[in-house]
Scaffold this motif. Structure first.
Motif, mmCIF file in Angstrom:
data_model
loop_
_atom_site.group_PDB
_atom_site.id
_atom_site.type_symbol
_atom_site.label_atom_id
_atom_site.label_comp_id
_atom_site.label_asym_id
_atom_site.label_seq_id
_atom_site.Cartn_x
_atom_site.Cartn_y
_atom_site.Cartn_z
ATOM 1 N N ALA A 122 0.829 -1.203 0.000
ATOM 2 C CA ALA A 122 0.000 0.000 0.000
ATOM 3 C C ALA A 122 0.862 1.251 0.000
ATOM 4 N N PHE A 123 1.958 1.197 0.758
ATOM 5 C CA PHE A 123 2.849 2.350 0.826
ATOM 6 C C PHE A 123 3.396 2.681 -0.554
ATOM 7 N N ILE A 124 3.795 1.620 -1.280
ATOM 8 C CA ILE A 124 4.355 1.836 -2.610
ATOM 9 C C ILE A 124 3.306 2.448 -3.537
ATOM 10 N N ARG A 125 2.112 1.858 -3.519
ATOM 11 C CA ARG A 125 1.060 2.323 -4.421
ATOM 12 C C ARG A 125 0.668 3.764 -4.110
ATOM 13 N N ASP A 126 0.432 4.038 -2.836
ATOM 14 C CA ASP A 126 0.041 5.406 -2.459
ATOM 15 C C ASP A 126 1.221 6.362 -2.610
ATOM 16 N N GLY A 127 2.411 5.833 -2.386
ATOM 17 C CA GLY A 127 3.601 6.658 -2.542
ATOM 18 C C GLY A 127 3.786 7.105 -3.985
ATOM 19 N N ILE A 128 3.516 6.194 -4.920
ATOM 20 C CA ILE A 128 3.627 6.556 -6.333
ATOM 21 C C ILE A 128 2.600 7.623 -6.687
ATOM 22 N N ALA A 129 1.380 7.437 -6.190
ATOM 23 C CA ALA A 129 0.338 8.431 -6.438
ATOM 24 C C ALA A 129 0.759 9.790 -5.897
ATOM 25 N N ALA A 130 1.327 9.783 -4.690
ATOM 26 C CA ALA A 130 1.744 11.026 -4.066
ATOM 27 C C ALA A 130 2.887 11.671 -4.846
ATOM 28 N N VAL A 131 3.858 10.871 -5.228
ATOM 29 C CA VAL A 131 5.019 11.379 -5.962
ATOM 30 C C VAL A 131 4.588 12.051 -7.258
ATOM 31 N N ARG A 132 3.605 11.440 -7.945
ATOM 32 C CA ARG A 132 3.097 12.031 -9.186
ATOM 33 C C ARG A 132 2.417 13.366 -8.926
ATOM 34 N N ILE A 133 1.627 13.444 -7.874
ATOM 35 C CA ILE A 133 0.941 14.692 -7.548
ATOM 36 C C ILE A 133 1.988 15.770 -7.211
ATOM 37 N N LEU A 134 3.000 15.399 -6.405
ATOM 38 C CA LEU A 134 4.024 16.368 -5.997
ATOM 39 C C LEU A 134 4.799 16.913 -7.182
ATOM 40 N N ALA A 135 4.878 16.119 -8.240
ATOM 41 C CA ALA A 135 5.664 16.531 -9.404
ATOM 42 C C ALA A 135 5.006 17.663 -10.171
ATOM 43 N N VAL A 136 3.701 17.875 -9.973
ATOM 44 C CA VAL A 136 2.990 18.900 -10.756
ATOM 45 C C VAL A 136 2.523 20.080 -9.904
ATOM 46 N N LEU A 137 3.032 20.193 -8.675
ATOM 47 C CA LEU A 137 2.566 21.256 -7.784
ATOM 48 C C LEU A 137 2.783 22.646 -8.366
ATOM 49 N N ASP A 138 3.877 22.810 -9.119
ATOM 50 C CA ASP A 138 4.186 24.142 -9.648
ATOM 51 C C ASP A 138 3.085 24.684 -10.539
#
Lengths: 205, 205
Positions: free
Chosen positions: A97-113
């Motif tokens: 779950a950590f990996i799956r949610d972590g990937i989702a989070a990482v993708r969201i963080l990449a577009v914050l700008d």
DNA sequence: GCATCGTCTGTCACTAAGTGACATCTAACA
DNA sequence: TGTTAGATGTCACTTAGTGACAGACGATGC
């Protein structure tokens, strides 16, 4: 599992769908109806679960932070942060779950700008993690969670971890850099050590 | 004054009205039409100025933080933070606009616990201030603003100042405590000193 | 001094976000 | 087995927020 927890699980599931859609289509191009359809429930229920469209993404951003805060909550007083995370981060980071949610989070963080709505949700998730971290700091420092120095320490550590998360996410998703689990852990540890304003990073007992 | 600045002034003016209405009526009970009417322009224009209802309050929250960051931008390298703020904080804090916007901000901060939308806006305002503070830290530390340690230092200082702002606001508005300007300054200075992860609080030249 | 242009604003009609009320379903409990 | 509480879907609705268009106004060039 209590009903409250079941509802939280339901919200997290919807949040995962929202995160995927925000990543694939963009925040503005994703509607509440889209999120509801993807999650398999009514639009009304989506708005029962979340106070706004941007809030839909908070649970999946928050869960990784809160899981990490819970991990820190199991940090023995006899260990330094390095010792503890060297021993436990691998098992923690291998959790499905950590990996799956972590990937989702990482993708969201990449577009914050370019997505202020998602940055807003991310900052709210970090704030929730900061609240949890107060307990960890209070426990290790043998002080009250209401102590301003404890709050300040937790706030500084949370800010540092947020920066590292954002940097790593931008590097991995936007720049195609490979970051190993060990490297990420080392950077998190270094950030926690640098930011901590109370002496809690080494053994305290 | 450039057009851009004039538009920013217009947005700030609308934001002041929004903040007053959010404080008096609550966030949910305040409509976009209410804000437009109070500010004397069309509802369409309100939505041209702001990406969401909660974003309406960001400028007035941000302006105090950015003014303070600009003040720190004028901090001589030959001075410590204590020396500099002891000399300049009184004049700074007596500025009419600062007082007016400061009161609006303090009132908003006092209700963050029950208004997640306002907390969200506040965290975004702090994030903007953090971006400005990177320049200040970079300059004093003689390093690049892209340096992770500079970013970390700015993030930690911003987090500390946010906590003090929230604590003072809650005390003043919710608990009726009187906090003098000198006392507030002393607490800000102490927070900055505690949180700074680079040696920038004393003279650096 | 007048024409042109760019930008801002208001109006209008609209979509999408989000809400209140009501009925139904289901699990828990007595 | 009946009752109750809470979650959910439906429906109609309000409010947040948007796209297109026309007008106003200040800046610019001739």
């Amino acid at each position: 599992m209590s009903d409250g927890s079941r509802l939280e699980d339901a919200r997290l599931d919807v949040s995962r769908h929202a995160a995927r859609l925000f990543w694939e289509k963009g925040f503005d191009a994703t509607s509440g109806d889209d999120i509801a359809a993807a999650a398999g429930l009514s639009t009304r229920t989506v708005w029962r679960y979340f106070r706004s469209k941007e809030a839909c993404v908070e649970p999946v951003l928050k869960v990784s932070e809160l899981r990490f805060a819970a991990l820190l909550g199991r940090w023995p007083k006899t260990d330094s942060i390095d010792e503890f995370l060297a021993r436990s981060m691998t098992a923690f980071a291998l959790d499905d779950a950590f990996i799956r949610d972590g990937i989702a989070a990482v993708r969201i963080l990449a577009v914050l700008d370019r997505e202020p709505a998602l940055r807003s949700a991310w900052l709210m998730a970090c704030h929730a993690a900061e609240m949890e971290l107060r307990g960890v700091v209070a426990d290790r420092a043998a002080r009250s969670a209401e102590d301003l120095e404890v709050k300040l320490c937790a706030a500084a550590i949370t800010a540092a971890m947020r920066l590292v998360d954002e940097e790593i996410s931008a590097a991995v998703i936007n720049d195609g850099v490979k970051v190993s689990s060990e490297e990420a852990t080392a950077r998190i540890v270094a950030a926690i050590r640098t930011a901590a304003t109370l002496p809690i990073c080494d053994a305290v007992a």
